[in-house]
Design a protein around this motif. Structure first.
Motif, mmCIF file in Angstrom:
data_model
loop_
_atom_site.group_PDB
_atom_site.id
_atom_site.type_symbol
_atom_site.label_atom_id
_atom_site.label_comp_id
_atom_site.label_asym_id
_atom_site.label_seq_id
_atom_site.Cartn_x
_atom_site.Cartn_y
_atom_site.Cartn_z
ATOM 1 N N PRO B 434 45.190 56.602 23.807
ATOM 2 C CA PRO B 434 43.762 56.357 24.090
ATOM 3 C C PRO B 434 43.470 54.879 24.319
ATOM 4 C CG PRO B 434 44.027 57.779 22.174
ATOM 5 C CD PRO B 434 45.392 57.326 22.542
ATOM 6 N N GLY B 435 44.140 53.995 23.592
ATOM 7 C CA GLY B 435 43.887 52.569 23.749
ATOM 8 C C GLY B 435 44.215 52.074 25.143
ATOM 9 N N GLU B 436 45.136 52.759 25.815
ATOM 10 C CA GLU B 436 45.539 52.338 27.165
ATOM 11 C C GLU B 436 44.419 52.540 28.167
ATOM 12 O OE1 GLU B 436 50.325 53.085 26.603
ATOM 13 O OE2 GLU B 436 49.084 54.671 27.433
ATOM 14 N N THR B 437 43.534 53.514 27.884
ATOM 15 C CA THR B 437 42.386 53.722 28.759
ATOM 16 C C THR B 437 41.492 52.485 28.746
ATOM 17 O OG1 THR B 437 42.459 56.054 28.191
ATOM 18 C CG2 THR B 437 40.458 55.274 29.253
ATOM 19 N N ILE B 438 41.403 51.860 27.581
ATOM 20 C CA ILE B 438 40.531 50.693 27.455
ATOM 21 C C ILE B 438 41.056 49.544 28.300
ATOM 22 C CG2 ILE B 438 39.575 49.043 25.793
ATOM 23 C CD1 ILE B 438 39.731 51.310 23.730
ATOM 24 N N SER B 439 42.382 49.304 28.239
ATOM 25 C CA SER B 439 42.959 48.258 29.088
ATOM 26 C C SER B 439 42.760 48.576 30.557
ATOM 27 C CB SER B 439 44.465 48.127 28.826
ATOM 28 O OG SER B 439 44.707 47.890 27.475
ATOM 29 N N ALA B 440 43.016 49.859 30.925
ATOM 30 C CA ALA B 440 42.900 50.251 32.326
ATOM 31 C C ALA B 440 41.476 50.049 32.834
ATOM 32 C CB ALA B 440 43.326 51.703 32.502
ATOM 33 N N SER B 441 40.473 50.180 31.934
ATOM 34 C CA SER B 441 39.074 50.074 32.352
ATOM 35 C C SER B 441 38.736 48.711 32.925
ATOM 36 C CB SER B 441 38.148 50.355 31.163
ATOM 37 O OG SER B 441 38.404 51.638 30.674
ATOM 38 N N ILE B 442 39.471 47.674 32.534
ATOM 39 C CA ILE B 442 39.213 46.371 33.137
ATOM 40 C C ILE B 442 40.400 45.937 34.007
ATOM 41 C CG2 ILE B 442 37.594 45.599 31.354
ATOM 42 C CD1 ILE B 442 40.100 43.805 30.380
ATOM 43 N N GLY B 443 41.116 46.954 34.531
ATOM 44 C CA GLY B 443 42.181 46.658 35.499
ATOM 45 C C GLY B 443 43.383 45.981 34.912
ATOM 46 N N GLN B 444 43.639 46.247 33.641
ATOM 47 C CA GLN B 444 44.854 45.698 33.028
ATOM 48 C C GLN B 444 45.780 46.857 32.667
ATOM 49 O OE1 GLN B 444 43.630 41.811 33.483
ATOM 50 N NE2 GLN B 444 45.600 42.589 32.855
ATOM 51 N N GLY B 445 46.830 46.561 31.915
ATOM 52 C CA GLY B 445 47.734 47.618 31.516
ATOM 53 C C GLY B 445 48.586 48.063 32.681
ATOM 54 N N TYR B 446 48.606 49.395 32.903
ATOM 55 C CA TYR B 446 49.519 49.912 33.926
ATOM 56 C C TYR B 446 48.989 49.784 35.346
ATOM 57 C CZ TYR B 446 51.899 52.077 29.961
ATOM 58 O OH TYR B 446 52.561 52.297 28.795
ATOM 59 N N VAL B 447 47.672 49.558 35.500
ATOM 60 C CA VAL B 447 47.101 49.563 36.846
ATOM 61 C C VAL B 447 47.652 48.388 37.647
ATOM 62 C CG1 VAL B 447 44.968 49.780 38.157
ATOM 63 C CG2 VAL B 447 44.963 50.182 35.683
ATOM 64 N N THR B 448 48.169 48.671 38.837
ATOM 65 C CA THR B 448 48.527 47.570 39.741
ATOM 66 C C THR B 448 48.064 47.906 41.155
ATOM 67 O OG1 THR B 448 50.728 48.467 40.178
ATOM 68 C CG2 THR B 448 50.577 46.808 38.446
ATOM 69 N N VAL B 449 47.764 46.838 41.905
ATOM 70 C CA VAL B 449 47.294 46.990 43.284
ATOM 71 C C VAL B 449 47.910 45.865 44.117
ATOM 72 C CG1 VAL B 449 45.088 47.986 42.596
ATOM 73 C CG2 VAL B 449 45.272 45.523 42.923
ATOM 74 N N THR B 450 47.839 46.025 45.435
ATOM 75 C CA THR B 450 48.297 44.958 46.335
ATOM 76 C C THR B 450 47.065 44.294 46.963
ATOM 77 O OG1 THR B 450 48.384 46.410 48.245
ATOM 78 C CG2 THR B 450 50.380 46.266 46.906
ATOM 79 N N PRO B 451 47.189 43.045 47.397
ATOM 80 C CA PRO B 451 46.050 42.384 48.042
ATOM 81 C C PRO B 451 45.516 43.137 49.265
ATOM 82 C CG PRO B 451 47.664 40.757 47.377
ATOM 83 C CD PRO B 451 48.276 42.093 47.094
ATOM 84 N N ILE B 452 46.402 43.767 50.069
ATOM 85 C CA ILE B 452 45.892 44.493 51.236
ATOM 86 C C ILE B 452 45.064 45.696 50.791
ATOM 87 C CG2 ILE B 452 48.031 45.870 51.515
ATOM 88 C CD1 ILE B 452 46.090 44.696 54.512
ATOM 89 N N GLN B 453 45.479 46.351 49.697
ATOM 90 C CA GLN B 453 44.676 47.483 49.194
ATOM 91 C C GLN B 453 43.292 47.012 48.788
ATOM 92 O OE1 GLN B 453 47.188 48.866 45.978
ATOM 93 N NE2 GLN B 453 47.679 50.740 47.068
ATOM 94 N N MET B 454 43.223 45.842 48.127
ATOM 95 C CA MET B 454 41.933 45.367 47.650
ATOM 96 C C MET B 454 41.048 44.930 48.816
ATOM 97 S SD MET B 454 41.892 46.134 44.604
ATOM 98 C CE MET B 454 40.316 45.470 44.105
ATOM 99 N N ALA B 455 41.654 44.342 49.862
ATOM 100 C CA ALA B 455 40.854 43.969 51.036
ATOM 101 C C ALA B 455 40.297 45.230 51.700
ATOM 102 C CB ALA B 455 41.716 43.178 52.020
ATOM 103 N N HIS B 456 41.139 46.253 51.778
ATOM 104 C CA HIS B 456 40.746 47.534 52.355
ATOM 105 C C HIS B 456 39.613 48.150 51.535
ATOM 106 C CE1 HIS B 456 41.882 51.997 52.899
ATOM 107 N NE2 HIS B 456 41.253 51.620 53.992
ATOM 108 N N LEU B 457 39.756 48.090 50.207
ATOM 109 C CA LEU B 457 38.769 48.697 49.311
ATOM 110 C C LEU B 457 37.422 47.978 49.408
ATOM 111 C CD1 LEU B 457 39.488 49.747 45.652
ATOM 112 C CD2 LEU B 457 37.418 48.492 46.184
ATOM 113 N N ILE B 458 37.454 46.637 49.295
ATOM 114 C CA ILE B 458 36.183 45.909 49.293
ATOM 115 C C ILE B 458 35.532 46.003 50.679
ATOM 116 C CG2 ILE B 458 37.086 43.612 49.918
ATOM 117 C CD1 ILE B 458 34.430 44.287 47.234
#
Lengths: 373, 627
Positions: B434-458
């Motif tokens: 359950p604690g891992e959900t808290i880290s993931a909520s602010i984009g930490q922990g296991y979540v990873t992204v690439t800069p192109i994904q973030m440009a695409h998303l925003i």
């Protein structure tokens, strides 16, 4: 059941001639294969000996196609076509790939090439279609048989085997023309364009830009190599041309012996023969092929029914087309598409299927004297 | 006609037509005989001569590789002459002697020559043994040609990148096709020595750029030199590419990164066209496209900065607070909160025995959603995330395009990770904590992204939820026809959120720049909206930021678009180990956006999606000499 007609009757002079021509061409083929592979015998069975085995099997196929009434054989044609289609699918799924195309089904130490048998089966299917269906209107004459041919043609082109695909079209066109078109002029025009197609092709082909040709070739044959093609074509022309009038004699073909000429025992066997036997040898060979064609036409023209005449016409078209295209390509008149020279090129599937087709011809001939039913 | 006769009549009719077949067969045999007479009798002597001397050789004519331009027709990759060494094995008496001679005469490396010459090929084909000879080497070899039978130096083209390291990752580099590659069906029109794209668009668009090799058959003299040409098939040049990249923005992005490690991606959210795709550190594609010595190659591969890695598409980083955009959308869509829902932030969130801290020591007090985005309140999203659960978060993240490659036309693009209970079970073989959900909520922990994904998303958020696949190729100029094929935008539909939800988030993102964590991105030229992020790299950090070794410092993120109301550009900036996004990344994005606005001041025409420069590329394509 062996037909009564065949019993107790020997060979007449026509039949002896027919067989003699076949045997002569087969012998020339074995000799050429022997010559070209003479220098490279390892511990394996030499290729000419293997070819002799194919010819024996072809002989068996010849007899098999001769003894049963061709009407009976034609009744099996749709079943045979279905089997061939299945085999063509098997080739695509599980076939052996060699030189960029997937054409062979490995059976033990041998490889079986269904597209060779497909040509013969196509002749059977189209002839029995035309013999049994009413032949009025372009739908029944042109479209339906075209649709019958289509699955086999597409499967063959998928391999890709451009040579067999073109043979398919040639057989279809020849049958169509013999069955007759509404307009006689159109029929004659089509027939001549079929006959002159290989030569007209060169004119059309030559007028295309090199990249257009490459595009076409890569489209129909992804294994096509602009590098290799021109080189092999030239080596083949050098082999043939350097034979001059009298040839260099058996084993004398330096081009083929020194391995400058690839595929000397299969698709380019004619170049080997022409180099070693010269223009005189070539004339004899051409005369033999022409003789075979004329004897076959004789059978077609005297066939007792539509089925027999059409079967014979189909076989003639198949053999004639292969001879014309194979010699045309080795002599540098046509682009190099993989078509073997009938009765001469090394290869089990082609030898057996051509000999079976010739057996069918003799079958038609021997039953023409039976009474009309 | 015959159709209506009896079967017998029909048979006769049919058999009469066989006469035409007969005539045709005679004609064919006659033609063949004539042709063979021509070959064997008329030209027989010539062919006999060729066959006896056996002096025909096949020379492969390499095609000119297609050129690469930026969106305005500025040249990015072309071909320059280079000297290559060829050997025809048939004409070489003794390989050992030849290798020694080449070594003493021109100082060529013996080991490399030996390796090249031992590869199996057709003996009659000229084989490329070494490329990129210096003028000195070429002259030395040519002047000793009588001592070197079978050896030939040819001037051929070498790939050249006039802009050097600029856009290195997206252009890629070329190299000789490897033995492994030659085995594969897509390379079966190639031969040993062919040059193909090995990275970047050079690789993904190799089919177009490659062209087709030609061949020349020559008659040679006794030492293997050309006496006359017997037959030529001309090579066909490859097609040219027009990229979506604007070289000026690309250069600016790379300058902005400077010596730092990171990536900047700028794209047009209304078409998906990538305007700049920068990754630092970079490499020089000119060097990689030549023959590298094993030592040079080792140096590049073992470089600690990993210059070959394209951080814009292969760099996977925790998104940090930029992930709050996805969180906010998920929370509103699932009705976990109302826009007005307020949560008290006292600087931390207690879960079990652990306190999850907010970045602001004293907390943000009572905040609503907009305020939580503007000030990047962590506690707000800890709470919201805990209420939604990881699988809901994962489902929205996936719908925003995270966790999978965007499909930009570059090799080896990575997709990042969107963690879920199922993912952890599969990847780690452990249940989700359950604690891992808290880290993931602010984009930490296991979540990873690439800069192109973030440009695409925003970009999709800015473009009112309408998303386009990021793409690099604007048009292909087909050499054979001279036609310019413009490639269309690839629409990907809408983000799965209501217009109201998106409006709330967009307003908050504008607030981030005007009053929030990204005030340093505020521009007087254009209204910018965006979100900062700080990706933690180490859980345990001793002492204040300045004392931490740079390797352990956080990565700075800023994702943005402008103009805020109807964006024409979206920019994602990631700078490794530079601390807070607001301080380190936001100013770079502002520079990019301002430069873009200055370069393309006019509003895009509504009717024409390709308003930027189709005319100029077209004109260029027409003017360029067709070689």
């Amino acid at each position: 059941m062996i037909d009564r007609v065949n019993e107790g009757r020997g060979l007449d002079s026509f039949e002896r001639m027919f067989l003699a021509v076949i045997v002569a061409i087969l012998s020339i083929g074995v000799l050429s294969i022997y010559s070209v592979t003479y220098a490279q015998q390892g511990g394996r069975v030499p290729l000419y000996a293997k070819q002799l085995i194919w010819i024996l099997m072809g002989g068996a196929a010849f007899v098999a196609m001769l003894v049963f009434d061709y009407h009976k054989i034609s009744r099996l044609s749709y079943l045979l076509y279905a089997i061939v289609l299945v085999l063509l699918v098997v080739v695509l799924v599980a076939g052996k790939t060699s030189r960029g195309a997937q054409r062979w089904i490995p059976i033990g130490p041998f490889a079986f090439q269904p597209s060779e048998f497909a040509k013969l089966v196509l002749i059977l299917v189209l002839a029995s279609y035309y013999a049994n269906a009413p032949r009025h209107g372009w739908l029944q004459r042109v479209v339906l048989p075209g649709l019958i041919m289509m699955p086999g043609l597409l499967l063959i082109l998928k391999q890709p085997d451009l040579g067999s695909g073109l043979s398919f079209l040639a057989i279809y066109a020849a049958m169509l023309l013999v069955v007759g078109m509404r307009s006689k002029a159109l029929g004659v025009l089509l027939l001549f364009s079929l006959m002159l197609f290989p030569f007209a092709w060169e004119a059309v082909w030559g007028s295309l830009h090199h990249y257009q040709r490459d595009r076409i070739m890569t489209f129909v044959d992804p294994a096509h190599d602009p590098g290799g093609k021109g080189y092999h074509g030239l080596q083949s022309r050098i082999a043939i041309g350097s034979g001059e009038l009298l040839g260099k004699g058996l084993y004398g073909g330096t081009q083929s012996q020194l391995k400058f000429l690839p595929e000397g025992h299969t698709d380019f066997v004619f170049a080997v023969f022409a180099e070693e036997w010269g223009f005189l040898g070539v004339l004899v060979l051409l005369a033999l092929f022409l003789g075979l064609m004329m004897l076959s036409l004789e059978i077609a023209m005297k066939a007792k029914d539509v089925l027999g005449a059409l079967l014979a016409a189909g076989v003639i078209a198949m053999i004639g087309f292969c001879v014309a295209v194979n010699i045309g390509m080795t002599a540098g008149m046509l682009p190099i598409v993989g078509i073997p020279l009938p009765l001469m090129s090394y290869g089990g599937s082609a030898t057996v299927s051509i000999m079976a087709a010739l057996g069918l011809l003799l079958n038609i001939k021997r039953r023409r004297l039976t009474l009309f039913y | 006609m015959s159709d209506f006769g009896t079967q017998h009549d029909e048979l006769r009719e049919l058999q009469r037509r066989l006469t035409i077949l007969k005539a045709g067969l005679f004609a064919v045999v006659l033609l063949l005989a004539l042709r063979l007479w021509h070959l064997q009798i008329r030209e027989g002597l010539y062919y006999r001569d060729l066959s006896e001397n056996n002096r025909t050789r096949s020379v492969i004519l390499e095609p000119a590789r297609g050129l690469i331009y930026d969106r305005h027709g500025v040249l990015l990759a072309n071909n320059v002459p280079s000297f290559n060494l060829y050997v025809t094995l048939e004409d070489v008496k003794d390989r050992g002697t030849l290798i020694k001679k080449l070594n003493t005469l021109a100082g060529l490396n013996e080991a490399i020559l030996r390796k090249k010459l031992s590869e199996r090929t057709d003996k009659l084909v000229q084989k490329k043994v070494k490329g990129g000879l210096t003028l000195r080497e070429a002259v030395l070899i040519e002047s000793h040609r009588l001592d070197l039978p079978g050896v030939i130096v040819r001037a051929e083209s070498q790939r050249n990148y006039p802009e050097g390291m600029t856009a290195a990752h997206l252009l890629g580099y070329v190299g000789e096709v490897s033995a492994d590659q030659l085995e594969r069906p897509e390379f079966d029109d190639l031969h040993q020595g062919s040059v193909i794209g090995q990275y970047g668009v050079e690789k993904t668009y190799d089919r177009f750029l490659r062209g087709r090799a030609g061949q020349k058959i020559i008659e040679t003299d006794a030492i293997g030199h050309e006496k006359q040409t017997v037959e030529v098939q001309k090579p066909a040049a490859g097609d040219d590419l027009y990229l979506t990249i604007d070289l000026r923005l690309q250069k600016l992005a790379e300058q902005l990164l400077g010596e730092e490690t990171g990536a900047i991606v700028a794209l047009d959210p209304t078409t998906g066209e990538v305007l700049a795709l920068a990754s630092r550190p970079a490499f020089d594609p000119n060097v990689l496209s030549r023959e590298l010595t094993p030592k040079q190659w080792e140096e590049i591969v073992q470089d600690e900065g990993h210059p070959l890695t394209d951080r814009s598409t292969q760099g996977q980083y925790p998104p940090g607070s930029t992930f709050k955009i996805v969180m906010a959308a998920a929370a509103l869509e699932t009705k976990t909160i109302e826009p007005s829902t307020k949560i008290r932030c006292a600087g931390g969130y207690q879960f079990g025995r652990r306190l999850y801290r907010d970045w602001k020591a004293g907390g943000h007090g009572l905040t609503d959603l907009t305020q939580a985005i503007v000030d990047s309140c962590d506690v707000y999203f800890y709470t919201v995330g805990q209420r939604m659960g990881i699988d809901t978060i994962a489902s929205y993240a996936a719908q925003f395009g995270l966790g999978r490659a965007t499909g930009i036309e570059l090799p080896s693009e990575l997709g990042g990770v969107v963690p879920s209970t199922a993912w952890k079970e599969k990847a780690r073989g452990e249940p989700w904590l359950p604690g891992e959900t808290i880290s993931a909520s602010i984009g930490q922990g296991y979540v990873t992204v690439t800069p192109i994904q973030m440009a695409h998303l925003i970009g999709a958020v800015g473009n009112h939820g309408v998303s386009y696949r990021p793409r690099l190729i604007r048009a292909v100029m087909e050499r054979a026809t001279g036609r310019l094929h413009e490639l269309p935008a690839v629409a990907q539909g809408r983000l799965p959120v209501k217009a109201e939800t998106l409006e709330i988030i967009r307003e908050a993102l504008a607030g981030v720049v005007t009053d929030g964590t990204a005030r340093r991105a505020k521009s007087t030229l254009v209204s910018i909206a965006g979100k900062t992020g700080t990706a933690q790299t180490a859980a345990f950090r001793p002492g204040p930021e300045e004392d931490i070794p740079k390797k352990l410092r956080d990565h700075a993120w800023f994702v943005s678009y402008a103009p805020a109301a109807a964006p024409r550009i979206a920019v994602a900036v990631l700078v490794e180990h530079m601390g807070h996004g607001g301080a380190a990344a936001a100013p770079l994005a502002k520079h990019m956006i301002e430069a873009f606005v200055k370069l393309t001041p006019q509003e895009p025409q509504l009717t024409d999606s390709d308003s930027l420069a189709p005319r100029s590329t077209m004109e260029l394509a027409m003017q360029r000499p067709h070689d």
